[in-house]
Every structure is written in C-alpha cells, then in structure tokens.
Motif scaffolding. Structure first.
Motif, PDB file in Angstrom:
ATOM      1  N   ASN A 200       0.826  -1.209   0.000  1.00 21.73           N
ATOM      2  CA  ASN A 200       0.000   0.000   0.000  1.00 21.73           C
ATOM      3  C   ASN A 200       0.860   1.258   0.000  1.00 21.73           C
ATOM      4  O   ASN A 200       0.556   2.238  -0.690  1.00 21.73           O
ATOM      5  N   GLU A 201       1.953   1.218   0.759  1.00 21.11           N
ATOM      6  CA  GLU A 201       2.845   2.367   0.819  1.00 21.11           C
ATOM      7  C   GLU A 201       3.588   2.561  -0.502  1.00 21.11           C
ATOM      8  O   GLU A 201       3.775   3.693  -0.971  1.00 21.11           O
ATOM      9  N   VAL A 202       4.002   1.455  -1.121  1.00 22.29           N
ATOM     10  CA  VAL A 202       4.670   1.545  -2.424  1.00 22.29           C
ATOM     11  C   VAL A 202       3.732   2.144  -3.458  1.00 22.29           C
ATOM     12  O   VAL A 202       4.116   3.026  -4.239  1.00 22.29           O
ATOM     13  N   ILE A 230       9.519   8.417   8.648  1.00 26.45           N
ATOM     14  CA  ILE A 230       8.776   7.560   7.724  1.00 26.45           C
ATOM     15  C   ILE A 230       7.713   6.760   8.480  1.00 26.45           C
ATOM     16  O   ILE A 230       6.578   6.602   8.017  1.00 26.45           O
ATOM     17  N   ALA A 231       8.071   6.259   9.657  1.00 27.57           N
ATOM     18  CA  ALA A 231       7.113   5.501  10.469  1.00 27.57           C
ATOM     19  C   ALA A 231       5.906   6.358  10.825  1.00 27.57           C
ATOM     20  O   ALA A 231       4.752   5.917  10.719  1.00 27.57           O
ATOM     21  N   ASP A 232       6.150   7.606  11.230  1.00 26.61           N
ATOM     22  CA  ASP A 232       5.055   8.505  11.584  1.00 26.61           C
ATOM     23  C   ASP A 232       4.210   8.860  10.367  1.00 26.61           C
ATOM     24  O   ASP A 232       2.977   8.928  10.439  1.00 26.61           O
ATOM     25  N   ARG A 233       4.865   9.078   9.244  1.00 27.55           N
ATOM     26  CA  ARG A 233       4.164   9.509   8.027  1.00 27.55           C
ATOM     27  C   ARG A 233       3.228   8.437   7.500  1.00 27.55           C
ATOM     28  O   ARG A 233       2.119   8.725   7.053  1.00 27.55           O
ATOM     29  N   PHE A 234       3.660   7.171   7.562  1.00 25.40           N
ATOM     30  CA  PHE A 234       2.867   6.098   6.958  1.00 25.40           C
ATOM     31  C   PHE A 234       2.167   5.202   7.981  1.00 25.40           C
ATOM     32  O   PHE A 234       1.438   4.285   7.599  1.00 25.40           O
ATOM     33  N   VAL A 236       3.544   3.037  10.048  1.00 29.08           N
ATOM     34  CA  VAL A 236       4.145   1.706  10.125  1.00 29.08           C
ATOM     35  C   VAL A 236       5.110   1.677  11.305  1.00 29.08           C
ATOM     36  O   VAL A 236       5.496   2.709  11.838  1.00 29.08           O
ATOM     37  N   GLY A 237       5.492   0.486  11.722  1.00 27.81           N
ATOM     38  CA  GLY A 237       6.427   0.348  12.831  1.00 27.81           C
ATOM     39  C   GLY A 237       7.853   0.623  12.380  1.00 27.81           C
ATOM     40  O   GLY A 237       8.137   0.796  11.192  1.00 27.81           O
ATOM     41  N   PRO A 238       8.781   0.645  13.334  1.00 25.16           N
ATOM     42  CA  PRO A 238      10.194   0.893  12.997  1.00 25.16           C
ATOM     43  C   PRO A 238      10.755  -0.075  11.972  1.00 25.16           C
ATOM     44  O   PRO A 238      11.490   0.321  11.066  1.00 25.16           O
ATOM     45  N   ALA A 239      10.419  -1.368  12.092  1.00 27.80           N
ATOM     46  CA  ALA A 239      10.931  -2.351  11.132  1.00 27.80           C
ATOM     47  C   ALA A 239      10.401  -2.066   9.734  1.00 27.80           C
ATOM     48  O   ALA A 239      11.141  -2.136   8.746  1.00 27.80           O
ATOM     49  N   GLY A 240       9.117  -1.740   9.638  1.00 31.55           N
ATOM     50  CA  GLY A 240       8.538  -1.405   8.341  1.00 31.55           C
ATOM     51  C   GLY A 240       9.159  -0.160   7.748  1.00 31.55           C
ATOM     52  O   GLY A 240       9.410  -0.086   6.535  1.00 31.55           O
ATOM     53  N   ALA A 241       9.419   0.835   8.588  1.00 28.81           N
ATOM     54  CA  ALA A 241      10.042   2.072   8.109  1.00 28.81           C
ATOM     55  C   ALA A 241      11.443   1.802   7.571  1.00 28.81           C
ATOM     56  O   ALA A 241      11.844   2.362   6.544  1.00 28.81           O
ATOM     57  N   ARG A 242      12.197   0.939   8.251  1.00 31.39           N
ATOM     58  CA  ARG A 242      13.545   0.620   7.771  1.00 31.39           C
ATOM     59  C   ARG A 242      13.503  -0.156   6.448  1.00 31.39           C
ATOM     60  O   ARG A 242      14.439  -0.095   5.654  1.00 31.39           O
ATOM     61  N   ARG A 243      12.426  -0.900   6.219  1.00 29.91           N
ATOM     62  CA  ARG A 243      12.298  -1.672   4.979  1.00 29.91           C
ATOM     63  C   ARG A 243      11.820  -0.836   3.802  1.00 29.91           C
ATOM     64  O   ARG A 243      11.869  -1.288   2.654  1.00 29.91           O
ATOM     65  N   MET A 244      11.328   0.383   4.056  1.00 30.47           N
ATOM     66  CA  MET A 244      10.634   1.131   3.018  1.00 30.47           C
ATOM     67  C   MET A 244      11.500   1.362   1.775  1.00 30.47           C
ATOM     68  O   MET A 244      11.123   1.000   0.654  1.00 30.47           O
TER      69      MET A 244
END
Length: 289
Positions: A200-202, A230-234, A236-244
C-alpha cells in the motif's frame, strides 16, 4: 474459516488473521512486532507467541500456523520456541522452503481476485533475506520458481545504509539488486506482481503499475527522512520504516529486469498457505475473481 499465521523473521514477527474461503480471503488483523530473532530475546518472543495465539483464539481463529524464515532453521532459538508453540496448541514451528513461500505468495496474489485470468503471471515476493519469483497461471500452483538472496535487509546491509540513506547508498543498493537479478532468467509472464508487506505504501508513493522511473520518484520523495519520520508519516512500525526504501529499490530493480512496470500487491500469507495446502484438489474450475 478464520485462520491465522505468525511469521517469525530475523528482525520482526508478523501476525495475520484472515477469513478464508474456497476462492476468497478477507483480512481480520495484521500487526508487526519489532523483535530481533536472537537467543537473548527468547523470553520476549515466547511471551509474544503465547499472547498472540491467545488473541487469535479470542478473535475466533480456528487454526494458527507458526512459521519461521529458513535462516533460523536448526537454531536453538527455534527449538525453544517450538516447545512453547506445541505447549500452547499451535503445533510445531514450520520453516517453509523458498519454493513453498513463492508458491504461497503466488496463490495469495492471484487466487482471490488480485490478478485476472491470463496465460501467465510473474509474482515476485520480497522478503528480508531474499526475493522469490514464481511464474504460472493464476489460481494454480506455479510451474516455475527461482530465488536470489537479495532481500531488504541484505541490500541495506551491503549498501551500508545510514538513516536516512544517502543517494550513493541507494544507487549502490539498486546496482547490487540488479546484478543479483540479472543472473536469474525466468519466463516472462503477461503481468508482473510484486508481493510485499508495504504494498500500500509503495503504491501511494509510486502508483500502480510502477516502472523504474516512478520508483525513483517515490524514493526521492523520501529523501532525507529518517526511519522515525517515515514511520510517523505512513503509520508503520520501525521495522517497516527501515524496509521502506529497500522495498522500493527492489520494486525498481524487478521492473528494470522485467522490462515492464510492476504491480504492488499486499502479502496474503493466510490465504496463500491455505490454498497451497488445498492444491492437491483440482483448481482448474476455480476462478480467481
């Protein structure tokens, strides 16, 4: 039928529950916990496993499957978690092969309406440690499979990502992903779907379908944002933000390798694994949506 899957990865544990039928799937719950799969975290992971299995039961989930990534095979961590899983009634922890993971991702992406019938579809699944690619007819077990060890954590580590990553680091990640994928030849499908936990973010950043230029534009829109922002913007959690950004890079590299735009598709581990388990039954008369 309400079913659940708990996926233990190297850097996080993801919990998914869905209502799955013969040709449909609707998601009830998805959440991710940022806990590294290390022996020093065994107590946290055991407590998490017990709590989430109980939560899924409270939701009415009839069966929960606990799976782990191949890198954890044979580790003491998995042996200890396996005992806990058996004791609470969720059974032994399974470690699917990469072919099994690719097949489940293929069915999850094509069975319940994500892909219209076509001669062949290419489905690439992005994981932490690798990319699995399957090609076949929608709603059938794919006939071709391949993989490369070029997942989100791998390319971020090899490109020495900072937080946020610099332009040179992103370009190094693109180059590394492109080299790894270039050594893998597969039959082209009529459509190309890319399965990830950040679909969804992509799509929000790049559109769908997305070609290499759209992906680079999406990455540029994140320029200078650390993982916390990025985590706040979308949401998502920290792990998801690092994967973005690594996830975006792999979408772009796959689009370049395929020579066509790719369609981001959300992971459907519950439906995919259910339909794969049912694949010994004839699928030819089932419509993907």
């Amino acid at each position: 039928m309400f079913l659940g899957v708990i996926e233990i990865s190297l850097r996080s544990t993801r919990v998914t529950a869905s209502d799955v039928g013969p040709d449909s799937s609707s998601r009830l719950l998805v959440r991710e916990h940022d806990i590294d799969a290390r022996h020093q975290n065994i107590e946290r992971l055991t407590s998490l496993l017990m709590a989430e299995v109980e939560t899924l039961r409270d939701l009415g989930v009839a069966r929960t499957e606990v799976i782990a990534v191949p890198e954890l095979r044979g580790t003491r961590l998995i042996r200890l978690l396996d005992r806990a899983s058996i004791s609470i009634g969720s059974g032994e922890i399974r470690i699917p092969s990469r072919r099994e993971s690719a097949s489940a991702a293929f069915l999850g992406a094509t069975f319940a309406g994500e892909a219209a019938p076509a001669d062949d579809v290419t489905v690439a699944r992005i994981g932490e440690s690798g990319v699995e690619i399957a090609v076949g007819t929608p709603a059938h077990v794919p006939g071709w499979f391949g993989s490369r060890p070029v997942g989100t954590a791998v390319i971020a580590r090899k490109a020495r990502f900072s937080d946020p990553p610099g332009r040179n680091q992103v370009e190094a990640a693109f180059s590394g992903a492109a080299r790894a994928l270039a050594s893998l030849a597969w039959p082209a499908g009529d459509r190309a779907l890319v399965v990830s936990s950040l679909a969804n973010e992509v799509e929000a950043l790049c559109g769908s379908p997305a070609g290499p230029e759209q992906v680079r534009t999406g990455i540029e829109s994140l320029r200078g944002e650390p993982a916390e922002e990025i985590a706040d913007r979308f949401g998502v959690g920290p792990a998801g933000a690092r994967r973005m950004i690594p996830t975006l890079v792999l979408h772009g590299a796959l689009a370049e390798r395929l020579g066509r735009a790719v369609e981001p598709v959300a992971e459907n581990p519950v439906g995919g694994r259910f339909w794969l388990a049912e694949s010994d039954r004839p699928l030819a008369d089932r419509r993907p949506g």
